[in-house]
Write an enzyme that holds these catalytic residues in place. Structure first.
Site, PDB file in Angstrom:
ATOM      1  N   ASN A 160       1.341  -0.840  -0.170  1.00 42.05           N
ATOM      2  CA  ASN A 160       0.247   0.104  -0.018  1.00 42.05           C
ATOM      3  C   ASN A 160       0.684   0.662   0.420  1.00 42.05           C
ATOM      4  O   ASN A 160       1.525   1.600   0.762  1.00 42.05           O
ATOM      5  CB  ASN A 160      -1.093  -0.055   1.480  1.00 42.05           C
ATOM      6  N   ASP A 198      -0.150   4.177  -0.027  1.00 38.05           N
ATOM      7  CA  ASP A 198      -0.572   5.356   0.188  1.00 38.05           C
ATOM      8  C   ASP A 198       0.647   6.607   0.739  1.00 38.05           C
ATOM      9  O   ASP A 198      -0.129   8.041   0.689  1.00 38.05           O
ATOM     10  CB  ASP A 198      -2.112   5.254   1.387  1.00 38.05           C
ATOM     11  N   HIS A 199       1.435   6.416   1.834  1.00 37.52           N
ATOM     12  CA  HIS A 199       2.109   7.387   2.130  1.00 37.52           C
ATOM     13  C   HIS A 199       3.073   7.674   1.810  1.00 37.52           C
ATOM     14  O   HIS A 199       3.437   9.420   2.725  1.00 37.52           O
ATOM     15  CB  HIS A 199       2.497   6.458   3.607  1.00 37.52           C
ATOM     16  N   ARG A 239       3.503  18.973   1.604  1.00 42.17           N
ATOM     17  CA  ARG A 239       3.130  20.242   0.698  1.00 42.17           C
ATOM     18  C   ARG A 239       2.266  20.384   0.042  1.00 42.17           C
ATOM     19  O   ARG A 239       2.836  21.682  -0.893  1.00 42.17           O
ATOM     20  CB  ARG A 239       4.781  20.256   0.121  1.00 42.17           C
ATOM     21  N   HIS A 275      -5.822   3.417  -2.049  1.00 43.08           N
ATOM     22  CA  HIS A 275      -6.665   3.924  -1.285  1.00 43.08           C
ATOM     23  C   HIS A 275      -7.260   5.675  -1.189  1.00 43.08           C
ATOM     24  O   HIS A 275      -6.626   6.385  -1.082  1.00 43.08           O
ATOM     25  CB  HIS A 275      -6.897   3.597   0.225  1.00 43.08           C
ATOM     26  N   ARG A 323      -9.742   7.971  -0.885  1.00 40.65           N
ATOM     27  CA  ARG A 323     -10.437   8.355  -0.343  1.00 40.65           C
ATOM     28  C   ARG A 323     -10.947   9.895  -0.540  1.00 40.65           C
ATOM     29  O   ARG A 323     -10.612  10.519  -1.138  1.00 40.65           O
ATOM     30  CB  ARG A 323      -9.355   9.243   1.536  1.00 40.65           C
ATOM     31  N   ARG A 349      -7.217  12.950   0.547  1.00 41.62           N
ATOM     32  CA  ARG A 349      -5.695  13.741   1.788  1.00 41.62           C
ATOM     33  C   ARG A 349      -4.374  13.195   1.372  1.00 41.62           C
ATOM     34  O   ARG A 349      -3.566  13.298   1.816  1.00 41.62           O
ATOM     35  CB  ARG A 349      -6.223  12.845   3.462  1.00 41.62           C
ATOM     36  N   HIS A 350      -4.261  11.832   0.675  1.00 40.53           N
ATOM     37  CA  HIS A 350      -3.525  11.179  -0.081  1.00 40.53           C
ATOM     38  C   HIS A 350      -2.850  11.134  -1.219  1.00 40.53           C
ATOM     39  O   HIS A 350      -2.894  11.663  -1.634  1.00 40.53           O
ATOM     40  CB  HIS A 350      -2.297  10.456   0.744  1.00 40.53           C
ATOM     41  N   GLU A 369      -8.364   0.293  -3.215  1.00 46.39           N
ATOM     42  CA  GLU A 369      -9.300   0.824  -1.647  1.00 46.39           C
ATOM     43  C   GLU A 369     -10.395   1.406  -2.027  1.00 46.39           C
ATOM     44  O   GLU A 369      -9.560   2.659  -2.273  1.00 46.39           O
ATOM     45  CB  GLU A 369      -8.229   0.608  -0.929  1.00 46.39           C
ATOM     46  N   THR A 417      -6.720   6.146  10.518  1.00 47.70           N
ATOM     47  CA  THR A 417      -6.753   5.190   9.266  1.00 47.70           C
ATOM     48  C   THR A 417      -8.174   4.920   9.310  1.00 47.70           C
ATOM     49  O   THR A 417      -8.509   5.263  10.497  1.00 47.70           O
ATOM     50  CB  THR A 417      -5.510   4.672   9.839  1.00 47.70           C
ATOM     51  N   THR A 418      -7.848   4.030   8.761  1.00 51.21           N
ATOM     52  CA  THR A 418      -9.307   2.785   8.462  1.00 51.21           C
ATOM     53  C   THR A 418      -9.115   2.534   9.747  1.00 51.21           C
ATOM     54  O   THR A 418      -8.031   1.388  10.684  1.00 51.21           O
ATOM     55  CB  THR A 418      -9.205   2.055   7.761  1.00 51.21           C
ATOM     56  N   GLU A 434     -10.870  -9.210   3.400  1.00 51.25           N
ATOM     57  CA  GLU A 434      -9.548  -8.825   3.795  1.00 51.25           C
ATOM     58  C   GLU A 434      -9.988  -8.906   5.184  1.00 51.25           C
ATOM     59  O   GLU A 434     -10.633  -7.798   5.912  1.00 51.25           O
ATOM     60  CB  GLU A 434      -9.001  -7.451   3.113  1.00 51.25           C
ATOM     61  N   HIS A 478      -3.238  -4.628   7.783  1.00 49.64           N
ATOM     62  CA  HIS A 478      -3.463  -3.306   9.178  1.00 49.64           C
ATOM     63  C   HIS A 478      -2.916  -3.687  10.081  1.00 49.64           C
ATOM     64  O   HIS A 478      -3.333  -4.723  10.715  1.00 49.64           O
ATOM     65  CB  HIS A 478      -5.721  -3.319   9.001  1.00 49.64           C
ATOM     66  N   GLY A 479      -1.890  -2.727   9.868  1.00 48.01           N
ATOM     67  CA  GLY A 479      -1.102  -2.974  11.516  1.00 48.01           C
ATOM     68  C   GLY A 479      -0.117  -3.626  11.852  1.00 48.01           C
ATOM     69  O   GLY A 479       0.648  -4.059  11.702  1.00 48.01           O
ATOM     70  N   GLY A 506       1.247  -1.002   3.718  1.00 55.75           N
ATOM     71  CA  GLY A 506       1.175  -0.121   4.146  1.00 55.75           C
ATOM     72  C   GLY A 506       2.478   0.740   5.096  1.00 55.75           C
ATOM     73  O   GLY A 506       3.573   0.963   4.424  1.00 55.75           O
ATOM     74  N   HIS A 507       1.831   1.309   5.982  1.00 55.64           N
ATOM     75  CA  HIS A 507       2.719   2.390   6.977  1.00 55.64           C
ATOM     76  C   HIS A 507       4.201   1.416   7.199  1.00 55.64           C
ATOM     77  O   HIS A 507       5.035   1.854   7.437  1.00 55.64           O
ATOM     78  CB  HIS A 507       1.631   2.362   8.270  1.00 55.64           C
TER      79      HIS A 507
HETATM   80  N1  PXP Z   1      -5.747  -3.251   4.494  1.00 53.90           N
HETATM   81  C1  PXP Z   1      -6.715  -2.025   4.565  1.00 53.90           C
HETATM   82  C2  PXP Z   1      -8.218  -2.155   4.135  1.00 53.90           C
HETATM   83  C3  PXP Z   1      -7.005  -1.120   4.818  1.00 53.90           C
HETATM   84  O1  PXP Z   1      -7.252   0.434   4.837  1.00 53.90           O
HETATM   85  C4  PXP Z   1      -5.236  -0.408   4.868  1.00 53.90           C
HETATM   86  C5  PXP Z   1      -4.238   1.048   5.658  1.00 53.90           C
HETATM   87  O2  PXP Z   1      -5.145   1.889   4.490  1.00 53.90           O
HETATM   88  C6  PXP Z   1      -3.955  -1.739   5.336  1.00 53.90           C
HETATM   89  C7  PXP Z   1      -4.357  -2.579   4.641  1.00 53.90           C
HETATM   90  C8  PXP Z   1      -2.616  -1.424   5.325  1.00 53.90           C
HETATM   91  O3  PXP Z   1      -2.345  -1.259   6.895  1.00 53.90           O
HETATM   92  P1  PXP Z   1      -0.853  -0.396   7.414  1.00 53.90           P
HETATM   93  O4  PXP Z   1      -1.179   0.746   6.332  1.00 53.90           O
HETATM   94  O5  PXP Z   1      -1.465  -0.653   9.033  1.00 53.90           O
HETATM   95  O6  PXP Z   1      -0.247  -1.288   6.479  1.00 53.90           O
END
Ligand code: PXP
Length: 242
Positions: free
Chosen positions: A7, A9-10, A18, A43, A45, A49-50, A70, A100-101, A151, A191-192, A213-214
């Site tokens: 992912n 996104d970040h 910026r 994602h 949104r 935002r990103h 997403e 975040t979600t 998921e 997630h996480g 992602g993160h």
């Molecule tokens: N899966 C879903 C459905 C999410 O919403 C996210 C966060 O955008 C992720 C996975 C990835 O999560 P993380 O950034 O914590 O790895």
């Protein structure tokens, strides 16, 4: 074989800090693929935002693996997905004020509408994945919508404070995967997840893809995207791989 969806996104979060043109999420996706990503997730949104609309358009054209969009299950996003045709769409809850979600979608809340969304997307050849908690009523509802995938939300596992609690959450995910497969669903999770906690989740029998992602983007800032992705794949397949 278990696959890794990265992912990005970040990468866009840094750019939007910026409102400039760098770093370029499309370049990040290319490098993630060079590092061994099996798929790219972004994602879009509602508040943009990103990730921006141009990002998903360019990702659709450039991603060589598979592109997972997403999105919230809203009319606006369904229309965008129908136009874009991602390889699959992961449907998530979305609240403007969240960082975040924060949890899985409650499929029982607006079940009829969710069924229609699946019909629209899968009717156009876009497999749907519901981002839900590993609870029997949600798993059953997901199967009833006709979606191909779920998921599993791994946030409770990732946030567990003790080893016992983490083990309990892992059992919930393992059981949820079994139940979902028995209902005819294919199972992803995310997630996480981090380099430190991914291995046990990667060992869950029947799990198909982890979306991360993160943790990967955080490491990529310091060591580069290709290496960060390569190291996450090591962490998935070897205990204390990194
Ligand atoms: N899966 C879903 C459905 C999410 O919403 C996210 C966060 O955008 C992720 C996975 C990835 O999560 P993380 O950034 O914590 O790895």
């Amino acid at each position: 074989m278990l696959t890794l969806g990265v992912n990005i996104d970040h990468v866009a979060t840094i750019r939007q800090a910026r409102r400039t043109v760098e770093p370029e999420p499309i370049a990040a996706a290319v490098l993630a693929e060079l590092g061994g990503a099996d798929g790219i997730t972004a994602h879009l949104r509602e508040d943009r935002r990103h990730i921006q609309d141009r990002d998903v358009r360019l990702l659709r054209e450039t991603v060589q693996t598979h592109f997972n969009l997403e999105m919230a299950a809203t009319d606006e996003m369904v229309a965008i997905a129908l136009d874009l045709k991602p390889d699959y769409a992961t449907l998530v809850p979305e609240r403007r004020e969240e960082v975040t979600t924060e949890g899985g979608l409650n499929l029982l809340g607006d079940f009829e509408r969710y069924c229609r969304v699946v019909e629209q997307l899968q009717g156009a050849g876009i497999p749907v994945s519901w981002f839900i908690d590993a609870q029997a009523p949600q798993l059953e509802a997901a199967a009833k919508t006709g979606a191909q995938f779920i998921e599993l939300h791994t946030g409770s596992y990732a946030n567990a404070k003790t080893e016992t609690q983490q083990q309990r959450e892992l059992e919930v995910l393992t059981k949820g995967t079994q139940v979902a497969i028995a209902l005819g669903l294919r199972v992803n999770a995310g997630h996480g997840l981090t380099y430190q906690n991914v291995y046990p989740v990667a060992q869950i029998p029947g799990m198909e893809e982890l979306n991360i992602g993160h943790s990967i983007v955080s490491r990529a800032v310091l060591v580069g995207m290709e290496r960060a992705v390569r190291e996450m794949k090591q962490a998935m397949f070897q205990e204390s791989g990194v």
